[in-house]
Design a protein around this motif. Structure first.
Motif, PDB file in Angstrom:
ATOM      1  N   GLY A 351      29.962  -6.019  15.719  1.00 28.65           N
ATOM      2  CA  GLY A 351      31.282  -5.770  16.527  1.00 28.65           C
ATOM      3  C   GLY A 351      31.509  -7.116  17.446  1.00 28.65           C
ATOM      4  N   ASP A 352      30.259  -7.409  18.116  1.00 27.50           N
ATOM      5  CA  ASP A 352      30.598  -8.621  19.233  1.00 27.50           C
ATOM      6  C   ASP A 352      30.936 -10.028  18.202  1.00 27.50           C
ATOM      7  OD1 ASP A 352      29.797  -7.057  21.425  1.00 27.50           O
ATOM      8  OD2 ASP A 352      27.642  -7.573  21.473  1.00 27.50           O
ATOM      9  N   PHE A 353      30.370 -10.190  17.219  1.00 24.97           N
ATOM     10  CA  PHE A 353      30.365 -11.243  16.522  1.00 24.97           C
ATOM     11  C   PHE A 353      31.887 -11.335  15.794  1.00 24.97           C
ATOM     12  CE2 PHE A 353      30.684 -13.269  12.168  1.00 24.97           C
ATOM     13  CZ  PHE A 353      29.857 -14.505  12.589  1.00 24.97           C
ATOM     14  N   PHE A 354      32.488 -10.168  15.404  1.00 20.63           N
ATOM     15  CA  PHE A 354      33.989 -10.139  14.944  1.00 20.63           C
ATOM     16  C   PHE A 354      35.009 -10.366  15.987  1.00 20.63           C
ATOM     17  CE2 PHE A 354      31.787  -9.178  10.868  1.00 20.63           C
ATOM     18  CZ  PHE A 354      32.613  -9.739   9.861  1.00 20.63           C
ATOM     19  N   GLU A 355      34.354 -10.322  17.223  1.00 19.96           N
ATOM     20  CA  GLU A 355      35.255 -10.639  18.129  1.00 19.96           C
ATOM     21  C   GLU A 355      35.944 -12.042  18.019  1.00 19.96           C
ATOM     22  OE1 GLU A 355      36.718  -8.881  20.746  1.00 19.96           O
ATOM     23  OE2 GLU A 355      35.905  -7.066  19.909  1.00 19.96           O
ATOM     24  N   ASN A 356      35.289 -12.882  17.164  1.00 21.39           N
ATOM     25  CA  ASN A 356      35.851 -14.211  17.361  1.00 21.39           C
ATOM     26  C   ASN A 356      35.796 -14.621  15.729  1.00 21.39           C
ATOM     27  OD1 ASN A 356      35.001 -15.055  19.975  1.00 21.39           O
ATOM     28  ND2 ASN A 356      32.860 -14.796  19.324  1.00 21.39           N
ATOM     29  N   PHE A 357      35.860 -13.720  14.775  1.00 19.37           N
ATOM     30  CA  PHE A 357      36.257 -13.901  13.310  1.00 19.37           C
ATOM     31  C   PHE A 357      37.000 -12.604  12.750  1.00 19.37           C
ATOM     32  CE2 PHE A 357      32.569 -16.702  14.373  1.00 19.37           C
ATOM     33  CZ  PHE A 357      32.821 -17.903  13.917  1.00 19.37           C
ATOM     34  N   ASP A 358      37.899 -13.142  11.902  1.00 17.72           N
ATOM     35  CA  ASP A 358      38.584 -12.105  11.211  1.00 17.72           C
ATOM     36  C   ASP A 358      37.883 -11.662   9.960  1.00 17.72           C
ATOM     37  OD1 ASP A 358      40.999 -12.167  12.996  1.00 17.72           O
ATOM     38  OD2 ASP A 358      41.269 -14.177  12.302  1.00 17.72           O
ATOM     39  N   VAL A 359      37.309 -12.613   9.138  1.00 17.32           N
ATOM     40  CA  VAL A 359      36.656 -12.198   7.975  1.00 17.32           C
ATOM     41  C   VAL A 359      35.206 -13.316   7.968  1.00 17.32           C
ATOM     42  CG1 VAL A 359      37.060 -12.700   5.410  1.00 17.32           C
ATOM     43  CG2 VAL A 359      38.880 -12.100   6.775  1.00 17.32           C
ATOM     44  N   VAL A 360      34.362 -12.536   7.135  1.00 14.07           N
ATOM     45  CA  VAL A 360      33.241 -13.418   6.936  1.00 14.07           C
ATOM     46  C   VAL A 360      33.209 -13.536   5.304  1.00 14.07           C
ATOM     47  CG1 VAL A 360      30.591 -13.237   7.007  1.00 14.07           C
ATOM     48  CG2 VAL A 360      31.821 -13.106   9.094  1.00 14.07           C
ATOM     49  N   ILE A 361      32.764 -14.673   4.882  1.00 17.32           N
ATOM     50  CA  ILE A 361      32.377 -14.990   3.365  1.00 17.32           C
ATOM     51  C   ILE A 361      30.826 -15.068   3.256  1.00 17.32           C
ATOM     52  CG2 ILE A 361      32.684 -16.635   1.498  1.00 17.32           C
ATOM     53  CD1 ILE A 361      35.448 -17.300   2.725  1.00 17.32           C
ATOM     54  N   THR A 362      30.314 -14.360   2.321  1.00 17.53           N
ATOM     55  CA  THR A 362      28.888 -14.661   1.924  1.00 17.53           C
ATOM     56  C   THR A 362      28.844 -14.519   0.556  1.00 17.53           C
ATOM     57  OG1 THR A 362      28.224 -12.219   1.489  1.00 17.53           O
ATOM     58  CG2 THR A 362      28.615 -12.625   3.860  1.00 17.53           C
ATOM     59  N   PRO A 363      27.587 -14.952  -0.131  1.00 13.72           N
ATOM     60  CA  PRO A 363      27.601 -14.673  -1.488  1.00 13.72           C
ATOM     61  C   PRO A 363      27.463 -13.194  -1.807  1.00 13.72           C
ATOM     62  CG  PRO A 363      25.895 -16.253  -0.579  1.00 13.72           C
ATOM     63  CD  PRO A 363      26.498 -15.673   0.707  1.00 13.72           C
ATOM     64  N   THR A 364      28.013 -12.760  -2.766  1.00 19.95           N
ATOM     65  CA  THR A 364      27.768 -11.483  -3.353  1.00 19.95           C
ATOM     66  C   THR A 364      26.234 -11.130  -3.873  1.00 19.95           C
ATOM     67  OG1 THR A 364      30.179 -11.440  -4.099  1.00 19.95           O
ATOM     68  CG2 THR A 364      28.786  -9.550  -4.468  1.00 19.95           C
ATOM     69  N   LEU A 365      25.668 -11.817  -4.542  1.00 22.72           N
ATOM     70  CA  LEU A 365      24.282 -11.694  -4.905  1.00 22.72           C
ATOM     71  C   LEU A 365      23.452 -12.921  -4.600  1.00 22.72           C
ATOM     72  CD1 LEU A 365      25.296 -10.660  -8.820  1.00 22.72           C
ATOM     73  CD2 LEU A 365      24.971  -8.990  -6.705  1.00 22.72           C
ATOM     74  N   ALA A 366      22.282 -12.852  -4.912  1.00 24.07           N
ATOM     75  CA  ALA A 366      21.546 -13.789  -4.580  1.00 24.07           C
ATOM     76  C   ALA A 366      20.848 -14.685  -5.605  1.00 24.07           C
ATOM     77  CB  ALA A 366      20.190 -13.352  -3.606  1.00 24.07           C
ATOM     78  N   ALA A 367      21.166 -14.071  -6.846  1.00 24.37           N
ATOM     79  CA  ALA A 367      20.788 -14.590  -8.337  1.00 24.37           C
ATOM     80  C   ALA A 367      21.561 -14.006  -9.248  1.00 24.37           C
ATOM     81  CB  ALA A 367      19.130 -14.329  -8.385  1.00 24.37           C
TER      82      ALA A 367
END
Length: 444
Positions: A351-367
């Motif tokens: 919650g604290d992190f998303f005070e500064n961001f609207d969306v986060v992008i990550t990989p969906t899988l690792a392999a």
């Protein structure tokens, strides 16, 4: 919403538009879908029940409705994952231990799809109790249409395979640790898990500790948005408005240092970030405050299906790997290793992190997804390690109940399997995720 307002951008939306306009009959649409299923299903085993006779009869009934021009999914063939009720079909949850009596009434999700004009052509395969990230049952393996030597993922693996093979344009899935996003990524299609209380989520009393949500797999973002708008009872979700400039965090590190990343999956997330930047969004590399999320997920996983297992009429027929998994879950519960405070800490940090961001992008899988084989015949440890190694990014958002989606991002250059990026936002951000996903899709 009038018929002219529905988006025409995917095969489901286009089919529904033609049905509403009277240029194609619902029974012709359904007959064509059933022909594709008859031809292809034996190769990939996406469906374990096909409702051929019932689907044709329902298509004929649909054509006689006087409100056809107002139905957003008029005549669209859809698939339903077998762990929610479809009237007349046993709700088997991928298990020989489940009841064989047909369901008497539709689950609310199925009822909403039918009310919108969709035709249920069948129910799709899943691993036992939805516990595994590969899909097979009774030595019948569900295969990935993009590479039949690999799994379609799990637990909505049959749904993803049905969409990726073009058997249906839209499929229902549900997601308790990534069970929509993982197979969507494995099969190269779009999948979205909404946040809590957006779509009716009843899968069973106390099932999956409230972590599972019903959602959508589709060939295009616009089709998924249309279907999600129906499931949620929110026509606004179908509009796919371009989001205003977003603050996007690009987080490629996995939740645990023990996870080994395939560099091409890391690159897929970076590609999504570059496309988001090209669309005008502010993209910044970040480290997500996962904290103890990996541990919290691993502690909860074995106990999530205990309530479902306790309702089974024939528990003696459970697979060996599942019995071991549930036994570990009972031990964890007895030792009181799962505590609400674990999630509270993660939620506060995020919650604290998303005070500064609207969306986060990550990989969906690792392999890339594992090989397609009878994983149900292998040992518990092999199944746990396989699932955990290739799909570590998705479960944290089920812990929090936040919306998340998987967007295709090209092809792995050596494995030749799909790549994908995960989009995540805080509660209530489904429309934002869909809008951003559509922008990324346009440049795919």
């Amino acid at each position: 919403m009038g018929a002219q307002e529905f988006p025409i951008g995917g095969p489901a939306a286009a089919l529904a538009a033609r049905v509403r306009a009277g240029t194609i009959a619902p029974v012709d649409v359904v007959t064509e879908a059933l022909a594709r299923i008859s031809s292809e299903n034996r190769k990939i085993h996406a469906f374990n029940v096909v409702r051929a006779q019932q689907a044709r009869a329902e298509a004929v009934e649909l054509a006689a409705r006087d409100d056809l021009d107002a139905l957003p999914l008029a005549g669209v063939p859809v698939a339903i994952k077998q762990n929610i009720a479809v009237a007349g079909v046993p709700t088997r949850t991928g298990s020989a231990a489940a009841a064989t009596d047909p369901a008497q009434v539709d689950h609310p999700v199925v009822a909403r799809l039918r009310a919108a004009g969709a035709i249920v052509v069948g129910v799709t395969a899943m691993p036992e109790l939805g516990l595994w990230a590969t899909t097979d049952e009774a030595e019948i393996v569900t295969r990935n249409p993009r590479d039949v030597g690999r799994t379609a993922g799990g637990s909505s693996g049959g749904a993803a395979a049905a969409v990726a093979a073009g058997l249906v344009p839209i499929a229902h899935g549900n997601d308790g640790l990534g069970s929509i996003r993982v197979p969507a990524a494995a099969c190269g299609i779009f999948g979205i898990k909404p946040g809590r209380q957006v779509v009716p989520a009843e899968i069973g009393a106390n099932s999956w500790a409230g972590m599972a949500e019903n959602g959508v797999l589709a060939t295009t973002v616009s089709d998924a948005a249309l279907a999600l708008s129906v499931l949620a009872g929110r026509p606004d979700l179908a509009e796919l408005l371009p989001p205003q400039r977003l603050r996007v965090g690009l987080a490629v590190a996995p939740p645990s240092r023990l996870v080994r990343m395939d560099r091409h999956w890391t690159a897929a997330a970076r590609t999504a970030g570059a496309r988001a930047a090209a669309a005008g969004h502010l993209v910044e590399p970040v480290d997500l405050p996962y904290g103890d999320a990996a541990q919290a997920m691993l502690l909860r996983w074995p106990s999530l299906a205990l309530a479902d297992a306790d309702r089974l009429p024939h528990p003696e027929l459970l697979q060996r790997r599942t019995r071991r998994h549930l036994a570990v879950g009972r031990l964890i519960r007895r030792l009181r290793l799962v505590r609400a405070s674990q999630v509270d800490r993660i939620e506060a940090q995020m919650g604290d992190f998303f005070e500064n961001f609207d969306v986060v992008i990550t990989p969906t899988l690792a392999a890339p997804p594992p090989k397609a084989k009878v994983w149900s015949g292998r040992g518990w440890a092999a199944n746990v390690l396989s699932s955990a190694r290739y799909a570590p990014f998705t479960g944290v958002w089920n812990l929090l109940g936040w919306p998340a989606a998987s967007v295709p991002m090209g092809t792995h250059p050596t494995a030749h399997t799909p790549l994908a990026a995960q989009l995540v936002g805080p509660p209530g951000s489904e429309a934002t995720l869909l809008g951003l996903a559509a922008q990324l899709e346009l440049t795919n």
